[in-house]
Design an enzyme around this catalytic site. Sequence first.
Site, PDB file in Angstrom:
ATOM      1  CB  SER A   1      -1.053  15.461   7.559  1.00 32.77           C
ATOM      2  OG  SER A   1       0.102  15.628   7.036  1.00 32.77           O
TER       3      SER A   1
ATOM      4  CG  ASP B   1      -0.837  20.051   0.935  1.00 30.33           C
ATOM      5  OD1 ASP B   1       0.156  20.770   1.400  1.00 30.33           O
ATOM      6  OD2 ASP B   1      -1.129  18.717   1.164  1.00 30.33           O
TER       7      ASP B   1
ATOM      8  CG  HIS C   1      -1.231  19.854   4.699  1.00 27.97           C
ATOM      9  ND1 HIS C   1      -1.086  18.667   4.022  1.00 27.97           N
ATOM     10  CD2 HIS C   1      -1.093  19.573   5.900  1.00 27.97           C
ATOM     11  CE1 HIS C   1      -0.703  17.846   4.615  1.00 27.97           C
ATOM     12  NE2 HIS C   1      -0.627  18.154   5.940  1.00 27.97           N
TER      13      HIS C   1
END
Length: 474
Positions: A173, A394, A451
């Site tokens: 991320s 994601d 994610h």
Amino acid sequence: MPGTALSPLLLLLLLSWASRNEAAPDQDEIDCLPGLAKQPSFRQYSGYLRASDSKHFHYWFVESQNDPKNSPVVLWLNGGPGCSSLDGLLTEHGPFLIQPDGVTLEYNPYAWNLIANVLYIESPAGVGFSYSDDKMYVTNDTEVAENNYEALKDFFRLFPEYKDNKLFLTGESYAGIYIPTLAVLVMQDPSMNLQGLAVGNGLASYEQNDNSLVYFAYYHGLLGNRLWTSLQTHCCAQNKCNFYDNKDPECVNNLLEVSRIVGKSGLNIYNLYAPCAGGVPGRHRYEDTLVVQDFGNIFTRLPLKRRFPEALMRSGDKVRLDPPCTNTTAPSNYLNNPYVRKALHIPESLPRWDMCNFLVNLQYRRLYQSMNSQYLKLLSSQKYQILLYNGDVDMACNFMGDEWFVDSLNQKMEVQRRPWLVDYGESGEQVAGFVKECSHITFLTIKGAGHMVPTDKPRAAFTMFSRFLNKEPY
């Protein structure tokens, strides 16, 4: 007096002092971790690393389950900005995973420390159990890179037996910013044996992330034809669309609607096909605490994006930042258990542990819009192997934006895009995603993962990780 022999007692004291300075710190070793039916055979440590004169980063280090002396050291950072790397340990690829009761830990058959010594650092200060003496938690990309580098240096000071091991920097991320900015510092330090870096569903370019997200949303059936036609009319010209910083008022209105659908309508932004824990996200209140679920990473150039959280901070309400559509109750309950905190050597004076820190996120200064120059610097050395991998469902950091980013680096293509396979035993080999390899950098997708790839597809994630570390073909 010259030539006088050392007394046995003095010799013993000197030897014990030397051994402490050449091996892991005894005071940080975790003797008995609550929640496990059986304590692990590998050693693990929890304590603090010096990130600056006033900043202390909490670390949790798990030695490899297989030949730690010769296994690589892998740093793992979660993102946010403002979220704890213990999320990676307890819910993704750590040696044990927290169960829904918030008390029990179960061993993970796909733990990354099966083949590596894994170092989890909570960064920056203010996140998780990390703290600053002055309680000042305003920071930025450059300062965090420097703090992470100092913490890593301190780790090798505490664990000198690992200083010559291969080192890999990994994360997820917003670690798409943390990891390459840190790597540029580490590559200049010959005392560290840097071999490569891997980033999962990373934020590498705000522009490419925003531009690709609109296409992702439309082709996954999230945007109606009327909205799509309006986006094409008002945001695009000469076969090129700007969904990033377009000033056209109609385009801005359309993008606000896209942002609402993707992030605020009840869809799970981290995994389009997974349910949203707790139902439709929005303004949730728990025990007089307002919960915010927007990290401010998509469509950052739109007006009004940051005014709501800033108004919340001025209001004096207690505010908590949670990952959207994610239930953080179990890890929070576990890490706030006083027996767990004691086992991890956490000072009693520190506040409760939260998955993410609202103030750190809100006050964080984003200095980079793209990691292009950092990756080009790393690639120019031709020393490091780089992997950018993405779960393909994601929406927070979608696969298409990261693939576009890798393409924009203009590296020599070595292996054209192809499926990569994972052996699922009785089910046989299955397509796990797609991969394309350029000179020293690889882009790879994990089919059906969101994610948090190791949470959604643990076997595929472990297979990928093993091939990455061992420089095997994907």
